[in-house]
Design a protein around this motif. Structure first.
Motif, mmCIF file in Angstrom:
data_model
loop_
_atom_site.group_PDB
_atom_site.id
_atom_site.type_symbol
_atom_site.label_atom_id
_atom_site.label_comp_id
_atom_site.label_asym_id
_atom_site.label_seq_id
_atom_site.Cartn_x
_atom_site.Cartn_y
_atom_site.Cartn_z
ATOM 1 N N THR A 69 23.948 -42.456 82.999
ATOM 2 C CA THR A 69 23.639 -41.747 81.752
ATOM 3 C C THR A 69 22.634 -40.632 81.997
ATOM 4 O OG1 THR A 69 24.074 -43.730 80.435
ATOM 5 C CG2 THR A 69 22.705 -42.020 79.430
ATOM 6 N N ARG A 70 21.589 -40.940 82.754
ATOM 7 C CA ARG A 70 20.584 -39.916 83.036
ATOM 8 C C ARG A 70 21.177 -38.763 83.838
ATOM 9 N NH1 ARG A 70 14.527 -40.811 85.735
ATOM 10 N NH2 ARG A 70 14.113 -38.604 86.160
ATOM 11 N N LEU A 71 22.051 -39.069 84.777
ATOM 12 C CA LEU A 71 22.665 -38.021 85.588
ATOM 13 C C LEU A 71 23.576 -37.133 84.749
ATOM 14 C CD1 LEU A 71 23.507 -40.063 88.818
ATOM 15 C CD2 LEU A 71 21.869 -38.174 88.641
ATOM 16 N N VAL A 72 24.363 -37.724 83.867
ATOM 17 C CA VAL A 72 25.253 -36.918 83.022
ATOM 18 C C VAL A 72 24.443 -36.015 82.101
ATOM 19 C CG1 VAL A 72 26.961 -36.993 81.169
ATOM 20 C CG2 VAL A 72 27.182 -38.540 83.125
ATOM 21 N N SER A 126 21.346 -29.634 90.410
ATOM 22 C CA SER A 126 21.764 -30.863 91.095
ATOM 23 C C SER A 126 20.642 -31.882 90.963
ATOM 24 C CB SER A 126 22.083 -30.618 92.573
ATOM 25 O OG SER A 126 20.894 -30.439 93.341
ATOM 26 N N LEU A 127 21.001 -33.129 91.126
ATOM 27 C CA LEU A 127 20.014 -34.201 91.063
ATOM 28 C C LEU A 127 20.536 -35.374 91.878
ATOM 29 C CD1 LEU A 127 17.304 -35.083 89.785
ATOM 30 C CD2 LEU A 127 18.632 -36.030 87.875
ATOM 31 N N ALA A 128 19.689 -35.882 92.769
ATOM 32 C CA ALA A 128 20.039 -37.047 93.577
ATOM 33 C C ALA A 128 19.030 -38.158 93.326
ATOM 34 C CB ALA A 128 20.056 -36.685 95.061
ATOM 35 N N VAL A 129 19.496 -39.385 93.410
ATOM 36 C CA VAL A 129 18.661 -40.562 93.180
ATOM 37 C C VAL A 129 18.614 -41.373 94.465
ATOM 38 C CG1 VAL A 129 18.189 -42.449 91.595
ATOM 39 C CG2 VAL A 129 19.746 -40.611 90.906
ATOM 40 N N PHE A 130 17.410 -41.723 94.902
ATOM 41 C CA PHE A 130 17.245 -42.454 96.152
ATOM 42 C C PHE A 130 16.490 -43.762 95.919
ATOM 43 C CE2 PHE A 130 18.050 -38.203 97.607
ATOM 44 C CZ PHE A 130 18.703 -38.351 98.813
ATOM 45 N N ASP A 131 16.947 -44.789 96.607
ATOM 46 C CA ASP A 131 16.207 -46.040 96.732
ATOM 47 C C ASP A 131 15.754 -46.104 98.187
ATOM 48 O OD1 ASP A 131 15.135 -48.543 96.697
ATOM 49 O OD2 ASP A 131 16.940 -49.589 96.035
ATOM 50 N N GLY A 140 22.854 -42.301 93.776
ATOM 51 C CA GLY A 140 23.509 -41.562 92.711
ATOM 52 C C GLY A 140 23.261 -40.078 92.879
ATOM 53 N N TYR A 141 24.106 -39.277 92.260
ATOM 54 C CA TYR A 141 23.932 -37.823 92.345
ATOM 55 C C TYR A 141 24.729 -37.145 91.238
ATOM 56 C CZ TYR A 141 28.702 -36.806 93.799
ATOM 57 O OH TYR A 141 30.068 -36.655 93.803
ATOM 58 N N MET A 142 24.378 -35.920 90.965
ATOM 59 C CA MET A 142 25.203 -35.018 90.165
ATOM 60 C C MET A 142 24.967 -33.615 90.682
ATOM 61 S SD MET A 142 23.864 -32.632 87.980
ATOM 62 C CE MET A 142 22.156 -32.117 87.659
ATOM 63 N N LYS A 143 25.987 -32.783 90.563
ATOM 64 C CA LYS A 143 25.847 -31.366 90.902
ATOM 65 C C LYS A 143 26.816 -30.563 90.050
ATOM 66 C CE LYS A 143 28.790 -31.588 95.033
ATOM 67 N NZ LYS A 143 29.946 -30.840 94.488
ATOM 68 N N ILE A 144 26.451 -29.314 89.828
ATOM 69 C CA ILE A 144 27.210 -28.407 88.978
ATOM 70 C C ILE A 144 27.803 -27.287 89.821
ATOM 71 C CG2 ILE A 144 27.014 -26.686 87.141
ATOM 72 C CD1 ILE A 144 26.838 -29.466 86.051
ATOM 73 N N GLN A 145 29.039 -26.916 89.511
ATOM 74 C CA GLN A 145 29.623 -25.704 90.077
ATOM 75 C C GLN A 145 29.948 -24.763 88.920
ATOM 76 O OE1 GLN A 145 33.753 -25.373 91.288
ATOM 77 N NE2 GLN A 145 33.150 -24.486 93.248
#
Length: 313
Positions: free
Chosen positions: A99-102, A55-60, A66-71
């Motif tokens: 793009t970076r999240l994908v 998983s990856l989350a982006v914070f300001d 933004g975020y991504m996670k895998i199942q």
């Protein structure tokens, strides 16, 4: 890309920031999905989501943008279909974040695949509404292609025929396992579907959105042959003023199909939705469903309103 953003894996403490992000996305994308922190926590504690590795989350600052996670799948044969979910806050789009999240998601999928099903072929799937602006361009640029289409269908509950079938009984704890096993058998040949173990069933189905009084089992010749599971998101009702009954699972054993079981369950559930004060019924169907489900739903009074795309890389 901005250098002042913070990138880190998701944690179980990110439920509220996740809900805030998803609701900001809904305000623009309008796919009919609103969330509370309780809803997003359910996703974060998914037993087959490895947040640290995948998983990856982006914070300001304190705001998740933004975020991504895998199942991953606990079981698989021939192909291990990994689900990649994610999104970017509308104000932060077109800055390279998506793009970076994908790319991070695809790499994380490979990591989990190597851990759990290294001998199989890996397929990374993204399931999103077709109309979300910029999504098709982003995914195609990263090697994804459409492989399946799904229709969201709606019923306004204004012309529901009375229904009574003595073979139908409501969900109860004593028959919950029959529901789960029936789902696994009924969906065995469905595209991209694998059996749900108990832990995933409890996380995805019998969670806070599950509506026991709107979920039904039909016994045909004494056999648990068909089931319908309804869910409801309180955040949707609060945001729209519309109380939706989501028919999330409708399944019939292959050996009992073409006996009117699905139609009987749908008619019963529509009548129950009217009786219990719902405003609308919703469901989703694979456009290539081989069991004739699309026609069954149309004859029951559902109409297609939104198309979803299953992308694969």
């Amino acid at each position: 890309m901005r250098e002042d953003l913070t990138w880190r894996p998701l944690t179980r403490d990110d439920a509220q920031p996740s809900a805030d992000l998803l609701n900001a996305m809904e305000a623009v994308d309008k796919i009919g999905e609103n969330y509370t922190a309780e809803d997003t926590l359910t996703e974060l504690v998914d037993p087959f989501a490895d947040l640290e590795r995948a998983s990856l989350a982006v914070f300001d600052g304190d705001v998740m943008v933004g975020y991504m996670k895998i199942q991953y799948r606990p079981t698989a044969t021939e192909v291990h279909r990994v689900s990649l979910d994610g999104g970017v806050h509308p104000r932060y789009r077109r800055q390279g974040i998506g793009t970076r999240l994908v790319r991070a998601g695809v790499e994380a999928a490979r990591v989990l695949h190597a851990l759990h099903h290294p001998g199989l072929r890996l397929a990374v799937n993204v399931h999103k509404a077709e109309h979300v602006e910029g999504l098709a361009l982003l995914l195609s640029s990263q090697g994804f292609a459409p492989v399946r289409y799904f229709q969201r269908m709606e019923h306004g509950l204004r012309s529901v025929q009375p229904s009574s079938d003595p073979r139908i009984e409501p969900w109860s704890p004593s028959v919950d396992e029959e529901f789960r096993l029936l789902r696994n058998e009924a969906y065995r040949s469905s595209f991209g579907t694998t059996p749900m173990p108990v832990s995933l069933w409890q996380n995805k189905i019998t969670n806070q959105t599950f509506r026991p009084s709107m979920s039904f089992l039909l016994r045909d010749d004494g056999v648990a042959a068909g089931m319908l599971v309804t869910m409801n998101w309180e955040a949707d009702t609060q945001a729209t003023g519309i109380n939706d009954a989501h028919f999330m699972l409708i399944g019939v054993l292959p050996s009992h199909r073409r006996r009117g079981i699905a139609s009987a369950l749908i008619a019963h559930a529509l009548q129950a939705a009217v009786n219990q004060g719902y405003d609308r019924a919703l469901l989703s169907v694979d456009s290539e469903n081989a069991t004739g489900a699309f026609g069954i739903f149309e004859r029951a009074g559902f109409t297609a309103t939104m198309r979803y795309v299953k992308w694969e890389a």
